[in-house]
Design a protein around this motif. Structure first.
Motif, PDB file in Angstrom:
ATOM      1  N   GLY A 178     -64.156  85.747 -19.893  1.00  0.00           N
ATOM      2  CA  GLY A 178     -62.872  85.116 -19.602  1.00  0.00           C
ATOM      3  C   GLY A 178     -61.903  86.060 -18.930  1.00  0.00           C
ATOM      4  N   ILE A 179     -61.854  87.296 -19.406  1.00  0.00           N
ATOM      5  CA  ILE A 179     -60.972  88.303 -18.791  1.00  0.00           C
ATOM      6  C   ILE A 179     -61.410  88.565 -17.357  1.00  0.00           C
ATOM      7  N   LEU A 180     -62.709  88.721 -17.153  1.00  0.00           N
ATOM      8  CA  LEU A 180     -63.225  88.976 -15.806  1.00  0.00           C
ATOM      9  C   LEU A 180     -62.905  87.815 -14.871  1.00  0.00           C
ATOM     10  N   ALA A 181     -63.096  86.578 -15.343  1.00  0.00           N
ATOM     11  CA  ALA A 181     -62.798  85.409 -14.515  1.00  0.00           C
ATOM     12  C   ALA A 181     -61.321  85.370 -14.133  1.00  0.00           C
ATOM     13  N   ARG A 182     -60.442  85.667 -15.101  1.00  0.00           N
ATOM     14  CA  ARG A 182     -59.003  85.685 -14.813  1.00  0.00           C
ATOM     15  C   ARG A 182     -58.670  86.731 -13.758  1.00  0.00           C
ATOM     16  N   GLU A 183     -59.261  87.904 -13.883  1.00  0.00           N
ATOM     17  CA  GLU A 183     -58.973  88.983 -12.924  1.00  0.00           C
ATOM     18  C   GLU A 183     -59.508  88.655 -11.535  1.00  0.00           C
ATOM     19  N   ILE A 184     -60.661  87.999 -11.468  1.00  0.00           N
ATOM     20  CA  ILE A 184     -61.205  87.597 -10.165  1.00  0.00           C
ATOM     21  C   ILE A 184     -60.291  86.569  -9.513  1.00  0.00           C
ATOM     22  N   LEU A 185     -59.801  85.600 -10.294  1.00  0.00           N
ATOM     23  CA  LEU A 185     -58.874  84.610  -9.749  1.00  0.00           C
ATOM     24  C   LEU A 185     -57.572  85.248  -9.276  1.00  0.00           C
ATOM     25  N   LYS A 186     -57.057  86.209 -10.031  1.00  0.00           N
ATOM     26  CA  LYS A 186     -55.833  86.913  -9.623  1.00  0.00           C
ATOM     27  C   LYS A 186     -56.039  87.615  -8.289  1.00  0.00           C
ATOM     28  N   HIS A 187     -57.177  88.276  -8.160  1.00  0.00           N
ATOM     29  CA  HIS A 187     -57.454  89.020  -6.933  1.00  0.00           C
ATOM     30  C   HIS A 187     -57.708  88.073  -5.758  1.00  0.00           C
ATOM     31  N   ALA A 188     -58.462  86.994  -6.008  1.00  0.00           N
ATOM     32  CA  ALA A 188     -58.813  86.065  -4.935  1.00  0.00           C
ATOM     33  C   ALA A 188     -57.609  85.288  -4.420  1.00  0.00           C
ATOM     34  N   THR A 189     -56.692  84.905  -5.323  1.00  0.00           N
ATOM     35  CA  THR A 189     -55.538  84.107  -4.900  1.00  0.00           C
ATOM     36  C   THR A 189     -54.340  84.957  -4.504  1.00  0.00           C
ATOM     37  N   LEU A 190     -54.404  86.237  -4.793  1.00  0.00           N
ATOM     38  CA  LEU A 190     -53.322  87.178  -4.483  1.00  0.00           C
ATOM     39  C   LEU A 190     -51.990  86.780  -5.121  1.00  0.00           C
ATOM     40  N   THR A 191     -52.052  86.037  -6.239  1.00  0.00           N
ATOM     41  CA  THR A 191     -50.820  85.640  -6.918  1.00  0.00           C
ATOM     42  C   THR A 191     -50.311  86.735  -7.848  1.00  0.00           C
ATOM     43  N   HIS A 192     -51.212  87.511  -8.382  1.00  0.00           N
ATOM     44  CA  HIS A 192     -50.848  88.614  -9.268  1.00  0.00           C
ATOM     45  C   HIS A 192     -51.744  89.794  -8.951  1.00  0.00           C
ATOM     46  N   ARG A 193     -51.323  90.968  -9.340  1.00  0.00           N
ATOM     47  CA  ARG A 193     -52.148  92.159  -9.140  1.00  0.00           C
ATOM     48  C   ARG A 193     -53.198  92.225 -10.257  1.00  0.00           C
ATOM     49  N   ALA A 194     -54.454  92.392  -9.870  1.00  0.00           N
ATOM     50  CA  ALA A 194     -55.539  92.496 -10.847  1.00  0.00           C
ATOM     51  C   ALA A 194     -55.450  93.838 -11.570  1.00  0.00           C
ATOM     52  N   ILE A 195     -56.032  93.904 -12.762  1.00  0.00           N
ATOM     53  CA  ILE A 195     -56.061  95.152 -13.531  1.00  0.00           C
ATOM     54  C   ILE A 195     -56.986  96.133 -12.808  1.00  0.00           C
ATOM     55  N   PRO A 196     -56.460  97.265 -12.338  1.00  0.00           N
ATOM     56  CA  PRO A 196     -57.285  98.182 -11.533  1.00  0.00           C
ATOM     57  C   PRO A 196     -58.082  99.167 -12.384  1.00  0.00           C
ATOM     58  N   ASP A 197     -58.898  98.690 -13.291  1.00  0.00           N
ATOM     59  CA  ASP A 197     -59.635  99.576 -14.187  1.00  0.00           C
ATOM     60  C   ASP A 197     -61.069  99.098 -14.356  1.00  0.00           C
ATOM     61  N   LEU A 198     -61.922 100.031 -14.746  1.00  0.00           N
ATOM     62  CA  LEU A 198     -63.268  99.719 -15.225  1.00  0.00           C
ATOM     63  C   LEU A 198     -63.249  99.906 -16.724  1.00  0.00           C
ATOM     64  N   PHE A 199     -63.874  99.002 -17.459  1.00  0.00           N
ATOM     65  CA  PHE A 199     -63.935  99.145 -18.906  1.00  0.00           C
ATOM     66  C   PHE A 199     -65.388  99.215 -19.329  1.00  0.00           C
ATOM     67  N   PHE A 200     -65.765 100.297 -19.964  1.00  0.00           N
ATOM     68  CA  PHE A 200     -67.117 100.492 -20.484  1.00  0.00           C
ATOM     69  C   PHE A 200     -67.074 100.213 -21.979  1.00  0.00           C
ATOM     70  N   LEU A 201     -67.762  99.173 -22.414  1.00  0.00           N
ATOM     71  CA  LEU A 201     -67.773  98.793 -23.819  1.00  0.00           C
ATOM     72  C   LEU A 201     -69.008  99.349 -24.500  1.00  0.00           C
ATOM     73  N   ASP A 202     -68.812 100.013 -25.618  1.00  0.00           N
ATOM     74  CA  ASP A 202     -69.904 100.494 -26.461  1.00  0.00           C
ATOM     75  C   ASP A 202     -69.927  99.587 -27.686  1.00  0.00           C
ATOM     76  N   ALA A 203     -70.715  98.506 -27.614  1.00  0.00           N
ATOM     77  CA  ALA A 203     -70.737  97.532 -28.692  1.00  0.00           C
ATOM     78  C   ALA A 203     -71.387  98.074 -29.962  1.00  0.00           C
ATOM     79  N   LEU A 204     -72.255  99.076 -29.808  1.00  0.00           N
ATOM     80  CA  LEU A 204     -72.886  99.656 -30.990  1.00  0.00           C
ATOM     81  C   LEU A 204     -71.883 100.363 -31.888  1.00  0.00           C
TER      82      LEU A 204
END
Length: 105
Positions: free
Chosen positions: A65-91
């Motif tokens: 959901g977060i990724l989809a929101r950020e892609i829409l923000k970037h594609a529509t240019l309505t808001h600035r997308a979060i300019p970060d990479l997030f590495f999740l360690d689920a373990l």
């Protein structure tokens, strides 16, 4: 990794070979994105190589959901997308946030 080898990495099943192959693919992608090798945390890559074939549905849904929101923000240019990479360690239930340079956005 999947497009090259036809499967997700699984260092638990395939051993260190998958971990080193995954590390190699990550290094190639980092070079293509002009990211310094030091910016890609090796310990996170190791965990990713072990757990890439596994999924946690609730976590997958939240990050999807977060990724989809950020892609829409970037594609529509309505808001600035979060300019970060997030590495999740689920373990270990933690993650690392690495900022992109503005040149890549």
């Amino acid at each position: 990794f999947a497009s090259i080898h036809g499967r997700l990495p699984n260092a638990v099943v395939h051993g260190e070979e998958d971990a080193s192959l995954f590390d190699s693919v990550a290094g190639t992608l980092a070079a293509e994105l002009n990211l310094p090798q030091a910016r890609v945390p090796r310990e996170i890559l190791s965990v990713a190589a072990q757990t890439a074939a596994a999924g946690v549905p609730a976590v997958d849904a939240v990050f999807g959901g977060i990724l989809a929101r950020e892609i829409l923000k970037h594609a529509t240019l309505t808001h600035r997308a979060i300019p970060d990479l997030f590495f999740l360690d689920a373990l270990h239930s933690n993650g690392v946030c690495e900022p992109f340079s503005d040149a890549l956005l």
